[in-house]
Scaffold this motif. Structure first.
Motif, PDB file in Angstrom:
ATOM      1  N   SER A  14       0.817  -1.211   0.000  1.00  0.00           N
ATOM      2  CA  SER A  14       0.000   0.000   0.000  1.00  0.00           C
ATOM      3  C   SER A  14       0.856   1.267   0.000  1.00  0.00           C
ATOM      4  CB  SER A  14      -0.939   0.011   1.212  1.00  0.00           C
ATOM      5  OG  SER A  14      -0.196   0.003   2.416  1.00  0.00           O
ATOM      6  N   ARG A  15       2.148   1.125   0.289  1.00  0.00           N
ATOM      7  CA  ARG A  15       3.039   2.292   0.319  1.00  0.00           C
ATOM      8  C   ARG A  15       4.488   1.819   0.188  1.00  0.00           C
ATOM      9  NH1 ARG A  15       5.172   2.608   5.538  1.00  0.00           N
ATOM     10  NH2 ARG A  15       4.146   1.257   7.067  1.00  0.00           N
ATOM     11  N   GLY A  16       5.400   2.773   0.096  1.00  0.00           N
ATOM     12  CA  GLY A  16       6.822   2.477   0.126  1.00  0.00           C
ATOM     13  C   GLY A  16       7.309   1.595  -1.007  1.00  0.00           C
ATOM     14  N   LEU A  17       8.249   0.729  -0.679  1.00  0.00           N
ATOM     15  CA  LEU A  17       8.848  -0.147  -1.688  1.00  0.00           C
ATOM     16  C   LEU A  17       7.804  -1.048  -2.334  1.00  0.00           C
ATOM     17  CD1 LEU A  17      12.216  -1.322  -0.066  1.00  0.00           C
ATOM     18  CD2 LEU A  17      11.841   0.510  -1.714  1.00  0.00           C
TER      19      LEU A  17
ATOM     20  N   ILE B 279      -6.265   1.886  -1.323  1.00  0.00           N
ATOM     21  CA  ILE B 279      -7.174   2.372  -2.360  1.00  0.00           C
ATOM     22  C   ILE B 279      -6.417   3.249  -3.358  1.00  0.00           C
ATOM     23  CG2 ILE B 279      -9.144   3.898  -2.805  1.00  0.00           C
ATOM     24  CD1 ILE B 279     -10.295   2.897  -0.089  1.00  0.00           C
ATOM     25  N   GLU B 280      -5.557   4.127  -2.857  1.00  0.00           N
ATOM     26  CA  GLU B 280      -4.780   5.001  -3.736  1.00  0.00           C
ATOM     27  C   GLU B 280      -3.797   4.208  -4.590  1.00  0.00           C
ATOM     28  OE1 GLU B 280      -5.192   8.262  -4.365  1.00  0.00           O
ATOM     29  OE2 GLU B 280      -6.979   7.940  -3.143  1.00  0.00           O
ATOM     30  N   THR B 281      -3.171   3.185  -3.992  1.00  0.00           N
ATOM     31  CA  THR B 281      -2.255   2.338  -4.755  1.00  0.00           C
ATOM     32  C   THR B 281      -3.004   1.618  -5.872  1.00  0.00           C
ATOM     33  OG1 THR B 281      -0.776   2.006  -2.877  1.00  0.00           O
ATOM     34  CG2 THR B 281      -0.691   0.359  -4.624  1.00  0.00           C
TER      35      THR B 281
ATOM     36  N   ILE C 151      -2.305   1.627  -9.964  1.00  0.00           N
ATOM     37  CA  ILE C 151      -2.081   0.401 -10.729  1.00  0.00           C
ATOM     38  C   ILE C 151      -3.019   0.332 -11.923  1.00  0.00           C
ATOM     39  CG2 ILE C 151      -2.303  -2.123 -10.642  1.00  0.00           C
ATOM     40  CD1 ILE C 151      -1.365  -1.948  -7.707  1.00  0.00           C
ATOM     41  N   GLU C 152      -4.271   0.685 -11.699  1.00  0.00           N
ATOM     42  CA  GLU C 152      -5.281   0.571 -12.752  1.00  0.00           C
ATOM     43  C   GLU C 152      -5.023   1.512 -13.919  1.00  0.00           C
ATOM     44  OE1 GLU C 152      -8.770   1.156 -10.413  1.00  0.00           O
ATOM     45  OE2 GLU C 152      -9.022  -0.993  -9.989  1.00  0.00           O
ATOM     46  N   LYS C 153      -4.216   2.532 -13.708  1.00  0.00           N
ATOM     47  CA  LYS C 153      -3.870   3.452 -14.798  1.00  0.00           C
ATOM     48  C   LYS C 153      -3.146   2.730 -15.933  1.00  0.00           C
ATOM     49  CE  LYS C 153      -3.372   7.565 -11.856  1.00  0.00           C
ATOM     50  NZ  LYS C 153      -2.404   8.561 -11.320  1.00  0.00           N
ATOM     51  N   TYR C 154      -2.538   1.597 -15.610  1.00  0.00           N
ATOM     52  CA  TYR C 154      -1.750   0.868 -16.611  1.00  0.00           C
ATOM     53  C   TYR C 154      -2.546  -0.244 -17.280  1.00  0.00           C
ATOM     54  CZ  TYR C 154       1.941   3.579 -14.525  1.00  0.00           C
ATOM     55  OH  TYR C 154       2.693   4.633 -14.081  1.00  0.00           O
ATOM     56  N   GLY C 155      -3.852  -0.263 -17.041  1.00  0.00           N
ATOM     57  CA  GLY C 155      -4.724  -1.197 -17.737  1.00  0.00           C
ATOM     58  C   GLY C 155      -4.704  -2.613 -17.213  1.00  0.00           C
ATOM     59  N   THR C 156      -4.110  -2.819 -16.061  1.00  0.00           N
ATOM     60  CA  THR C 156      -4.081  -4.153 -15.462  1.00  0.00           C
ATOM     61  C   THR C 156      -5.099  -4.230 -14.329  1.00  0.00           C
ATOM     62  OG1 THR C 156      -2.277  -3.461 -14.012  1.00  0.00           O
ATOM     63  CG2 THR C 156      -1.672  -4.612 -16.029  1.00  0.00           C
ATOM     64  N   ARG C 157      -5.430  -5.449 -13.988  1.00  0.00           N
ATOM     65  CA  ARG C 157      -6.391  -5.663 -12.904  1.00  0.00           C
ATOM     66  C   ARG C 157      -5.665  -5.685 -11.561  1.00  0.00           C
ATOM     67  NH1 ARG C 157      -9.059 -10.998 -15.372  1.00  0.00           N
ATOM     68  NH2 ARG C 157      -6.817 -11.374 -15.618  1.00  0.00           N
ATOM     69  N   THR C 158      -6.372  -5.278 -10.525  1.00  0.00           N
ATOM     70  CA  THR C 158      -5.789  -5.281  -9.193  1.00  0.00           C
ATOM     71  C   THR C 158      -6.870  -5.469  -8.147  1.00  0.00           C
ATOM     72  OG1 THR C 158      -4.270  -4.112  -7.695  1.00  0.00           O
ATOM     73  CG2 THR C 158      -5.936  -2.778  -8.815  1.00  0.00           C
ATOM     74  N   ALA C 159      -6.451  -5.920  -6.976  1.00  0.00           N
ATOM     75  CA  ALA C 159      -7.323  -6.039  -5.813  1.00  0.00           C
ATOM     76  C   ALA C 159      -6.426  -6.050  -4.589  1.00  0.00           C
ATOM     77  CB  ALA C 159      -8.169  -7.307  -5.882  1.00  0.00           C
ATOM     78  N   PHE C 160      -6.987  -5.745  -3.434  1.00  0.00           N
ATOM     79  CA  PHE C 160      -6.169  -5.745  -2.217  1.00  0.00           C
ATOM     80  C   PHE C 160      -6.947  -6.370  -1.064  1.00  0.00           C
ATOM     81  CE2 PHE C 160      -8.123  -1.561  -2.805  1.00  0.00           C
ATOM     82  CZ  PHE C 160      -8.838  -1.396  -1.620  1.00  0.00           C
ATOM     83  N   LEU C 161      -6.197  -6.963  -0.159  1.00  0.00           N
ATOM     84  CA  LEU C 161      -6.755  -7.628   1.014  1.00  0.00           C
ATOM     85  C   LEU C 161      -5.950  -7.246   2.243  1.00  0.00           C
ATOM     86  CD1 LEU C 161      -7.160 -11.227  -0.470  1.00  0.00           C
ATOM     87  CD2 LEU C 161      -9.021  -9.614  -0.020  1.00  0.00           C
TER      88      LEU C 161
ATOM     89  N   ILE D 294       1.490  -7.194 -15.734  1.00  0.00           N
ATOM     90  CA  ILE D 294       1.204  -8.233 -14.748  1.00  0.00           C
ATOM     91  C   ILE D 294       0.104  -7.736 -13.818  1.00  0.00           C
ATOM     92  CG2 ILE D 294       2.158  -9.576 -12.824  1.00  0.00           C
ATOM     93  CD1 ILE D 294       4.908  -9.352 -14.226  1.00  0.00           C
ATOM     94  N   ASP D 295      -0.946  -8.524 -13.642  1.00  0.00           N
ATOM     95  CA  ASP D 295      -2.000  -8.175 -12.699  1.00  0.00           C
ATOM     96  C   ASP D 295      -1.466  -8.285 -11.270  1.00  0.00           C
ATOM     97  OD1 ASP D 295      -3.868  -7.743 -14.725  1.00  0.00           O
ATOM     98  OD2 ASP D 295      -4.589  -9.813 -14.682  1.00  0.00           O
ATOM     99  N   VAL D 296      -1.973  -7.436 -10.388  1.00  0.00           N
ATOM    100  CA  VAL D 296      -1.413  -7.360  -9.041  1.00  0.00           C
ATOM    101  C   VAL D 296      -2.498  -7.498  -7.978  1.00  0.00           C
ATOM    102  CG1 VAL D 296      -0.085  -5.973  -7.413  1.00  0.00           C
ATOM    103  CG2 VAL D 296       0.430  -5.832  -9.854  1.00  0.00           C
ATOM    104  N   LEU D 297      -2.319  -8.470  -7.115  1.00  0.00           N
ATOM    105  CA  LEU D 297      -3.135  -8.621  -5.922  1.00  0.00           C
ATOM    106  C   LEU D 297      -2.204  -8.329  -4.753  1.00  0.00           C
ATOM    107  CD1 LEU D 297      -5.584 -11.617  -5.360  1.00  0.00           C
ATOM    108  CD2 LEU D 297      -4.705 -10.173  -3.522  1.00  0.00           C
ATOM    109  N   PHE D 298      -2.543  -7.325  -3.935  1.00  0.00           N
ATOM    110  CA  PHE D 298      -1.597  -6.933  -2.889  1.00  0.00           C
ATOM    111  C   PHE D 298      -2.282  -6.834  -1.531  1.00  0.00           C
ATOM    112  CE2 PHE D 298      -3.304  -2.909  -4.458  1.00  0.00           C
ATOM    113  CZ  PHE D 298      -3.430  -2.117  -3.323  1.00  0.00           C
ATOM    114  N   THR D 299      -1.457  -6.800  -0.494  1.00  0.00           N
ATOM    115  CA  THR D 299      -1.986  -6.722   0.864  1.00  0.00           C
ATOM    116  C   THR D 299      -1.579  -5.401   1.516  1.00  0.00           C
ATOM    117  OG1 THR D 299      -0.100  -7.659   2.106  1.00  0.00           O
ATOM    118  CG2 THR D 299      -1.642  -9.223   1.043  1.00  0.00           C
ATOM    119  N   TYR D 300      -2.351  -5.038   2.508  1.00  0.00           N
ATOM    120  CA  TYR D 300      -2.028  -3.905   3.371  1.00  0.00           C
ATOM    121  C   TYR D 300      -2.296  -4.350   4.798  1.00  0.00           C
ATOM    122  CZ  TYR D 300      -7.007  -3.123   4.153  1.00  0.00           C
ATOM    123  OH  TYR D 300      -8.333  -3.284   4.529  1.00  0.00           O
ATOM    124  N   GLN D 301      -1.692  -3.672   5.762  1.00  0.00           N
ATOM    125  CA  GLN D 301      -1.918  -4.066   7.149  1.00  0.00           C
ATOM    126  C   GLN D 301      -3.037  -3.281   7.812  1.00  0.00           C
ATOM    127  OE1 GLN D 301       1.497  -4.090   9.740  1.00  0.00           O
ATOM    128  NE2 GLN D 301       0.293  -4.581  11.551  1.00  0.00           N
TER     129      GLN D 301
END
Length: 254
Positions: free
Chosen positions: A14-17, A44-46, A50-60, A30-37
């Motif tokens: 969700s931030r940083g590296l 949401i901002e991340t 990501i979606e600006k590049y036309g790939t799918r994303t979701a976070f948990l 590459i589609d990205v599924l990522f986590t936040y703590q």
């Protein structure tokens, strides 16, 4: 949308590296599924970036040191993969989530020690163990370590020891998962301008200049220096790189 895109699971993005890794992966298609703590607004901002590049994303949400929550996490993950990505598998796992603690060797408490090892090795070990069950053959694991396993900076004994364990784990993953074509490598950043350690490298001008003077390329690292290397390790161009520790530090403290 190409439903055949490969999928990366990035922890702590969700931030940083981690955020930069996720964005770089998206740039490569590459589609990205990522986590936040804890900070969903950052996630949401991340996702928007990501979606600006036309790939799918979701976070948990995921607390990497709470291994008892992993079973429920992977149930949510599998639902998300099915609903959002129309699959039940991932291709890449980037074990990035983590934090540091500043304490000298003699001053480290047992709670601080347990926290570092729960986050950086126990969590990585058992999250990877579960992720392998849903990873496609010919996939890849990228574990994030630290330059602090090569050089010493007072105050990071427990953190660096845990990262050293991750580096050994990486070799065993490579050895034991090779029959499936799954590679495992380490990326070890040097000092980077992020909020790690309270943002001391980024915000302390004097320290920043000292680090730059001790770096062969003459500056402090940026998140984009790391994200691009992680992404490279997820491409076919890196298909013969396995069980390696790649330090990304600009030649710091040679």
């Amino acid at each position: 949308m190409n439903k055949l895109n490969k999928i990366a699971l990035v922890t702590g993005a969700s931030r940083g590296l981690g955020k930069n890794m996720a964005i770089n992966l998206a740039k490569k298609g590459i589609d990205v599924l990522f986590t936040y703590q804890s900070k969903e607004e950052d996630a949401i901002e991340t996702a928007k970036e990501i979606e600006k590049y036309g790939t799918r994303t979701a976070f948990l949400q995921l607390d990497i040191q709470n291994t008892s929550s992993f079973k429920q996490f992977f149930e949510r993950l599998e639902t998300c993969l099915r609903d959002k990505f129309q699959t039940n598998h991932i291709d890449f796992l980037i074990n990035n989530a983590g934090t540091g603690t500043y304490a000298t060797f003699q001053g480290t408490t047992e709670d601080q020690f347990d926290s570092m090892f729960n986050i950086h090795i126990k969590g990585v070990y058992f999250l990877s163990q579960s992720a392998i069950e849903i990873m496609n053959n010919e996939g890849a694991i990228i574990n994030i370590s630290s330059g602090l396993t090569r050089f010493c900076t007072e105050g990071y004994a427990a953190y660096a020891a845990a990262k050293g364990a991750v580096e050994i784990l990486t070799k065993y993953q490579a050895a034991e998962l090779g029959f499936r074509g799954i590679r495992s490598n380490v990326v070890a950043p040097g000092p980077i301008e992020t909020d790690f350690g309270g943002g001391i490298v980024r915000d302390n001008k004097d320290l920043n200049q000292i680090i730059a003077s001790q770096t062969a390329l003459g500056r402090v690292g940026l998140p984009s220096d790391i994200g691009s290397v992680v992404t490279f390790l997820c491409t076919d161009e890196a298909k013969w790189i396995n069980a390696q520790r790649i330090e990304v530090s600009g030649g710091y403290y040679l």
